[in-house]
Write an enzyme that holds these catalytic residues in place. Structure first.
Site, short mmCIF file in Angstrom:
data_model
loop_
_atom_site.label_atom_id
_atom_site.label_comp_id
_atom_site.label_asym_id
_atom_site.label_seq_id
_atom_site.Cartn_x
_atom_site.Cartn_y
_atom_site.Cartn_z
N HIS A 92 0.86 -1.13 0.12
CA HIS A 92 -0.15 0.06 0.05
C HIS A 92 0.86 1.35 -0.15
CE1 HIS A 92 -3.85 2.37 0.64
NE2 HIS A 92 -3.07 3.26 1.08
N ASP A 171 -14.56 2.50 6.49
CA ASP A 171 -13.75 2.95 5.79
C ASP A 171 -13.78 3.79 4.56
OD1 ASP A 171 -10.89 4.02 5.59
OD2 ASP A 171 -10.94 2.54 3.52
N ARG A 178 -13.37 12.24 4.17
CA ARG A 178 -11.98 12.90 4.27
C ARG A 178 -11.48 13.55 3.06
NH1 ARG A 178 -8.47 8.31 5.31
NH2 ARG A 178 -6.81 9.89 5.26
N SER A 193 -7.42 4.09 8.14
CA SER A 193 -7.79 3.73 6.93
C SER A 193 -7.15 2.58 6.25
CB SER A 193 -7.85 4.92 6.13
OG SER A 193 -8.46 4.70 4.65
N LYS A 197 -8.65 -1.74 6.02
CA LYS A 197 -8.83 -2.34 4.77
C LYS A 197 -7.88 -3.44 4.37
CE LYS A 197 -8.04 0.94 1.50
NZ LYS A 197 -8.11 2.29 2.07
#
Length: 451
Positions: A92, A171, A178, A193, A197
């Site tokens: 990520h 989320d 956001r 966040s 996930k």
């Protein structure tokens, strides 16, 4: 609110907002009440926005961050891929301009024998989103149900989807809010966040690419390292193998910025070409994914394996298979001209001769959003064709009138606005910068351990 505290009196959103506004530490029950109430629709956008802003301004303790991550994780289904025999590892990025590494890494690492179940997001603020890039491929479906997600994973070793109704629905709602309320940058909200996930994916390990610089949400190395440490600790607490790379985002990654344009560059990398910075970062991230997945013994071996998989065509074949299984037009792999194309292009000329000494990366990313390549409001749609191609990067020489970049646009008015922003984002000096910032600043592999 549906949640209650230890007393029978229901927890009110306004009380939680005030407590956080005044710097108080929220209890797990209060955090769960906000998360569950907003997910269920009993707390409106305006109260959730106020709570997000209070959190941004006042921060969170580690206990609050863990409680928020857990509440968001458990707002939906936690996937179980333990019956898939290979190691499951994901990557990520905290978001940047021109960062399309996920599209390279999923098929590349899968080709090397590690399963990559990747749940990604859309563009956030000035940064691009993996899902928006994938949807630039005609027909590509990022909205797979969990059953189909598993089938694609088993068939080709990787799948790239958005958050389904089953996965971390809290989320999904908070992420969109956001983006349009100026609350993206909080390290605590970012951590919750990402980790909610990612932990829902059923993975064994996670490699984090934490960006730092003018185009990152974390502008300083210190802030980036803090966020990285926060996420590594959260993942380890949940029993996952973790590594976080602090990487440079003081200028766009690669040369193409914009959803369809970035897919073109992904295909270049998978064919063994593409810009050096993007290629090197993909190889480094892939090496760490292979290491966490137990596929290699060290990072150097991981880099070599990655290079071999690209050279042999296995990584490109994996990308083609993933596109096919997720409904995309596989002709794109051989003919990128099938991708959406903007009607118009225009160059941004250099105002003087010299060297590019800096690129204000966030401003450049905002230019792409203005063109339609991102969202200024939650309900905005994205134009996959627009963006820009860099011809000059930091350290390059340039002559007066030479193109710094080329804008791809569909609206004349938006094109002119983006041109002004891009022109202002380039700093031109008499000499090249004395020292170039490294692509990878540092690596955090365990709590408290920095390399």
């Amino acid at each position: 609110m549906n949640a209650s505290g230890s007393r029978s009196t229901p927890i009110r959103a306004i009380d939680v907002i005030r407590k956080k506004r005044d710097g108080g530490e929220l209890t797990r029950t209060e955090i769960e009440a906000v998360v569950n109430g907003y997910t269920a629709g009993t707390i409106p956008d305006y109260q959730a926005s106020a709570w997000l802003m209070a959190t941004l301004l006042k921060g969170m303790t580690r206990a609050e961050t863990a409680a928020l991550t857990d509440a968001m994780l458990r707002s939906g289904e936690v996937l179980d891929f333990s019956d898939i025999p290979k190691a499951k590892v994901d990557k990520h990025s905290t978001g940047g301009v021109g960062d399309k590494t996920s599209l390279v890494l999923a098929p590349l690492v899968a080709a090397g024998g590690v399963t990559v179940p990747m749940i990604s997001g859309r563009g956030l603020g000035h940064t691009g989103g993996t899902l928006d890039k994938l949807e630039a491929i005609p027909g590509f479906n990022v909205d797979l149900p969990v059953r189909r997600f598993r089938e694609v994973l088993e068939a080709c070793g990787c799948a790239m989807i958005g958050q389904t109704a089953e996965i971390a629905p809290a989320d999904r709602k908070l992420y969109a809010l956001r983006d349009v309320t100026g609350t993206v940058e909080s390290p605590f909200l970012i951590c919750a966040s990402i980790m909610s996930k990612k932990l829902a994916e059923g993975i064994d390990g996670l490699v984090l690419d934490v960006k730092t610089g003018s185009g990152a949400f974390m502008k300083s190395d210190k802030d980036a390292a803090y966020l990285a440490q926060l996420m590594v600790e959260t993942g380890e607490r949940m029993g996952k193998k973790m590594a976080a790379l602090i990487t440079d985002m003081d200028q766009p990654l690669g040369r193409y910025v914009g959803n369809a344009l970035e897919v073109v560059e992904v295909l270049e990398i998978l064919r063994g070409g593409g810009p050096d910075d993007l290629r090197q970062l993909c190889l480094e991230l892939a090496a760490w994914m292979f290491l966490l997945g137990g596929r290699v013994q060290n990072i150097e071996e991981g880099r070599t394996l990655s290079e071999d998989l690209i050279r042999s065509g296995a990584a490109l074949a994996g990308f083609r298979k993933m596109v096919e299984l997720q409904g995309g037009d596989t002709r794109v792999v051989d003919d990128p001209k099938i991708l959406p194309r903007a009607k118009n292009t225009m160059d941004v000329p250099s105002p003087r001769s010299g060297y590019v000494t800096a690129i204000q990366c966030e401003q450049a990313g905002t230019a792409c959003v203005i063109l339609g390549g991102g969202r200024e409001r939650k309900e905005d749609s994205v134009d996959p064709a627009v963006g820009f191609v860099l011809h000059k990067k930091v350290g390059d020489s340039v002559s007066k009138g030479e193109a710094l970049c080329t804008i791809h646009y569909n609206s004349e008015a938006l094109g002119e606005r983006a041109k002004a922003l891009l022109l202002g984002s380039f700093a031109i000096g008499d000499a090249a910068p004395a020292q170039k910032r490294p692509l990878v600043h540092r690596v955090i592999t365990k709590s408290g351990e920095k390399n």
